[in-house]
Design an enzyme around this catalytic site. Structure first.
Site, short mmCIF file in Angstrom:
data_model
loop_
_atom_site.label_atom_id
_atom_site.label_comp_id
_atom_site.label_asym_id
_atom_site.label_seq_id
_atom_site.Cartn_x
_atom_site.Cartn_y
_atom_site.Cartn_z
N THR A 1 0.87 -1.18 0.00
CA THR A 1 0.00 0.00 0.00
C THR A 1 0.90 1.23 0.00
O THR A 1 2.13 1.11 0.04
CB THR A 1 -0.89 0.06 1.27
OG1 THR A 1 -0.05 0.40 2.39
CG2 THR A 1 -1.58 -1.26 1.54
N LYS B 1 7.21 2.82 1.85
CA LYS B 1 8.30 3.45 2.62
C LYS B 1 7.83 3.94 3.99
O LYS B 1 8.62 4.06 4.92
CB LYS B 1 8.84 4.67 1.86
CG LYS B 1 9.56 4.35 0.58
CD LYS B 1 9.87 5.60 -0.22
CE LYS B 1 8.76 6.02 -1.12
NZ LYS B 1 8.39 5.16 -2.21
N GLU C 1 13.72 -4.06 0.04
CA GLU C 1 14.51 -3.68 -1.14
C GLU C 1 13.78 -2.68 -2.04
O GLU C 1 14.37 -1.74 -2.55
CB GLU C 1 14.86 -4.95 -1.95
CG GLU C 1 15.74 -4.70 -3.16
CD GLU C 1 17.15 -4.29 -2.75
OE1 GLU C 1 17.44 -3.08 -2.79
OE2 GLU C 1 17.96 -5.17 -2.41
N VAL D 1 13.57 1.66 -2.06
CA VAL D 1 14.51 2.61 -2.67
C VAL D 1 14.97 2.03 -4.01
O VAL D 1 15.54 0.93 -4.05
CB VAL D 1 15.75 2.84 -1.76
CG1 VAL D 1 16.66 3.91 -2.39
CG2 VAL D 1 15.35 3.25 -0.36
N ALA E 1 13.14 0.87 -6.45
CA ALA E 1 12.23 -0.17 -6.96
C ALA E 1 12.94 -1.53 -7.02
O ALA E 1 13.30 -2.07 -5.98
CB ALA E 1 11.66 0.25 -8.32
N LEU F 1 15.95 -2.15 -8.27
CA LEU F 1 17.43 -2.07 -8.29
C LEU F 1 18.00 -2.58 -6.97
O LEU F 1 17.40 -2.38 -5.91
CB LEU F 1 17.88 -0.60 -8.49
CG LEU F 1 17.48 0.08 -9.79
CD1 LEU F 1 17.94 1.54 -9.78
CD2 LEU F 1 18.08 -0.64 -11.00
N ASP G 1 9.12 12.35 -0.81
CA ASP G 1 9.36 10.96 -1.20
C ASP G 1 10.86 10.66 -1.26
O ASP G 1 11.32 9.62 -0.78
CB ASP G 1 8.70 10.72 -2.58
CG ASP G 1 8.73 9.26 -2.96
OD1 ASP G 1 8.15 8.45 -2.22
OD2 ASP G 1 9.34 8.93 -3.99
N LYS H 1 13.35 8.15 1.14
CA LYS H 1 14.35 7.18 0.66
C LYS H 1 15.71 7.47 1.29
O LYS H 1 16.44 6.55 1.67
CB LYS H 1 14.43 7.24 -0.87
CG LYS H 1 13.16 6.74 -1.54
CD LYS H 1 13.19 6.98 -3.03
CE LYS H 1 11.87 6.57 -3.67
NZ LYS H 1 11.77 6.92 -5.08
N GLY I 1 8.35 1.80 -11.60
CA GLY I 1 7.61 0.92 -12.52
C GLY I 1 7.08 -0.26 -11.73
O GLY I 1 7.77 -0.80 -10.86
N1 LIG Z 1 4.79 2.26 -8.55
C1 LIG Z 1 6.11 2.30 -8.41
O1 LIG Z 1 6.88 2.44 -9.37
C2 LIG Z 1 6.74 2.14 -7.05
C3 LIG Z 1 8.14 2.06 -6.93
C4 LIG Z 1 8.70 1.84 -5.64
C5 LIG Z 1 7.86 1.78 -4.53
N2 LIG Z 1 6.50 1.91 -4.71
C6 LIG Z 1 5.66 1.86 -3.52
O2 LIG Z 1 4.83 0.70 -3.60
C7 LIG Z 1 3.60 0.96 -2.92
C8 LIG Z 1 2.45 0.61 -3.85
O3 LIG Z 1 2.53 1.44 -5.01
P1 LIG Z 1 1.38 1.37 -6.12
O4 LIG Z 1 1.90 2.17 -7.26
O5 LIG Z 1 0.95 -0.03 -6.32
O6 LIG Z 1 0.21 2.16 -5.37
P2 LIG Z 1 -1.35 2.13 -5.68
O7 LIG Z 1 -1.58 1.73 -7.10
O8 LIG Z 1 -1.91 3.41 -5.17
O9 LIG Z 1 -1.90 0.91 -4.77
C9 LIG Z 1 -2.09 1.02 -3.39
C10 LIG Z 1 -2.95 -0.14 -2.95
O10 LIG Z 1 -3.13 -0.06 -1.53
C11 LIG Z 1 -4.50 -0.34 -1.24
N3 LIG Z 1 -4.88 0.18 0.07
C12 LIG Z 1 -4.99 1.46 0.48
N4 LIG Z 1 -5.37 1.51 1.77
C13 LIG Z 1 -5.48 0.22 2.19
C14 LIG Z 1 -5.87 -0.40 3.42
N5 LIG Z 1 -6.18 0.33 4.50
N6 LIG Z 1 -5.90 -1.76 3.50
C15 LIG Z 1 -5.57 -2.51 2.42
N7 LIG Z 1 -5.22 -1.98 1.22
C16 LIG Z 1 -5.18 -0.63 1.12
C17 LIG Z 1 -5.24 0.32 -2.38
O11 LIG Z 1 -6.57 -0.18 -2.43
P3 LIG Z 1 -7.57 0.19 -3.65
O12 LIG Z 1 -7.07 -0.65 -4.81
O13 LIG Z 1 -8.88 -0.27 -3.12
O14 LIG Z 1 -7.44 1.66 -3.86
C18 LIG Z 1 -4.36 -0.12 -3.55
O15 LIG Z 1 -4.72 -1.41 -3.96
C19 LIG Z 1 3.64 2.42 -2.50
O16 LIG Z 1 4.01 2.52 -1.15
C20 LIG Z 1 4.71 3.03 -3.40
O17 LIG Z 1 5.34 4.15 -2.84
C21 LIG Z 1 5.92 2.07 -5.91
#
Ligand SMILES: NC(=O)c1ccc[n+]([C@@H]2O[C@H](COP(=O)([O-])OP(=O)(O)OC[C@H]3O[C@@H](n4cnc5c(N)ncnc54)[C@H](OP(=O)(O)O)[C@@H]3O)[C@@H](O)[C@H]2O)c1
Length: 358
Positions: free
Chosen positions: A100, A124, A146, A149, A151, A153, A218, A222, A336
């Protein structure tokens, strides 16, 4: 065949990619490693899917299809309504995966590791609560992170192996945000700030509110994770952060902000012109040392490793006792959903190899 129970919180972009990768691992590779992952629970913000033994692959595929069609787990026939994930934890240990973007669950995660569960984070925020929480979560290797920070890498694992073999971290620097990296290269080629932000937003590379990226928070998170992993005792409030937005735009709605963002164009056009006149360019750089954490714009020569970064690529450079003359670096795509999910899956595999749920 060993069964590794998995409870996954979050089924957004990263969470969906992870479920697909776990299914692929189980089908193609599980036999080779002698274990398979068994989803015992999945949760999004609206609903849950649970099973005593394992959620069948067909049901997982149905859940993915439902999410991609804009639905929730509560819409899946086998799904249930929203249920606090803490109620889904089994008495026997499982892998608890937080994909999440929510804060506020850190106490529950600490309680989970103390009960014997193992935690894997792409999120994070739990690592950026107070230092004692970070230590409680990560002590004795009970939490891996991992993907937080860079993704997919190998940033945290590289840092760990430096520390575990007795190297001394003097300084870590680099560009840790794909979104801000993209903005920097757009500005360098003369694109207006507002246009560059709109473009990044349309590509899905910003948070829903681009100020979450532009604020630098953000990147600060990191930097804090790298500092704490290095053993440096900092809180998030200790990070000196330069925001790329402005206080005057802070209280606007997202739509109002996007309407008024061109008010920042002149500031960045002038700043870039002045720096480029000096034969330099600007990058949004994080610096981590035992004494300070700084995150903000800095002018650099275009032919340096940082100055030559393009688009959303990340770069992390370690200046250490061993890597003193020529620093060690890792560079590549730092965002990504696929690569982030692969970073999470790698942590899951490491736990599964070394840890047997009783
Ligand atoms: N995307 C990237 O490139 C990337 C890279 C590195 C790290 N991250 C990290 O990875 C995490 C996920 O990223 P993402 O892009 O997948 O985000 P996202 O698309 O916004 O997905 C977040 C998910 O969390 C769910 N959620 C929110 N509140 C919740 C709760 N109380 N209980 C259970 N589930 C809940 C959301 O539910 P709904 O589907 O119902 O809205 C959604 O499914 C983030 O912390 C982000 O910073 C992402």
């Amino acid at each position: 065949m060993r069964r590794i129970p998995v409870l996954q919180i979050g089924l957004g972009g990263v969470g969906q990619a992870l479920v697909e990768q776990v299914l692929h691992f189980n089908e193609r590779l599980g036999g080779r490693y002698g274990f398979r992952f068994a989803y015992i629970g999945l949760a999004d913000s609206q609903g849950t899917l649970v099973a005593d033994d394992r959620i069948p692959p067909a049901t997982l595929l149905q859940a993915l299809a439902t999410k991609r069609a804009g639905g929730s787990l509560s819409d899946v026939p086998e799904g249930g309504p929203l249920n606090d994930w803490r109620n889904l934890l089994t008495p026997s240990p499982c892998l608890l995966i937080d994909v999440t973007a929510q804060g506020g669950a850190e106490d529950a995660l600490v309680a989970a590791v103390e009960q014997g569960h193992r935690v894997v984070l792409a999120n994070k925020k739990p690592l950026c609560a107070d230092l004692s929480t970070f230590r409680a979560l990560t002590s004795e290797g009970r939490t891996r992170y991992e993907a937080t920070v860079g993704a997919g890498l190998p940033i945290i694992s590289t840092l760990r192996s430096l520390l575990e073999t007795g190297d001394v971290i003097r300084r870590i620097e680099g560009c840790f945000s794909g979104t801000l990296g993209f903005l920097m290269t757009q500005l360098e080629s003369g694109v207006a700030f507002s246009e560059a932000v709109r473009d990044a937003r349309q590509r899905g590379w910003t948070e829903p509110d681009p100020r979450d990226d532009l604020s630098g928070t953000d990147v600060a998170r990191k930097a804090l994770i790298l500092a704490r992993t290095s053993g440096f005792s900092f809180e998030l409030a200790d990070v000196s952060v330069e925001s790329l937005s402005s206080a005057a735009l802070a209280d606007l709605s997202v739509d109002q902000f996007m309407d008024q963002i061109s008010s920042l164009d002149d500031r960045y056009r002038e700043q870039w012109a002045a720096v480029m006149d000096q034969g330099q360019t600007l990058r949004y750089i994080a610096e981590v040392t035992p004494e300070r954490l700084n995150v903000g714009l800095a002018s650099v020569a275009p032919d340096t490793a940082i100055g030559s970064l393009r688009g959303p690529d990340n770069l992390v450079v370690w200046h250490t006792q061993r890597y003193a003359e020529r620093p060690l670096s890792v560079r590549g795509p730092g965002a990504g959903t696929e690569v982030t999910a692969s970073g999470v899956l790698n942590d899951m595999l490491l736990f599964a190899r070394e840890w047997s749920p009783r």
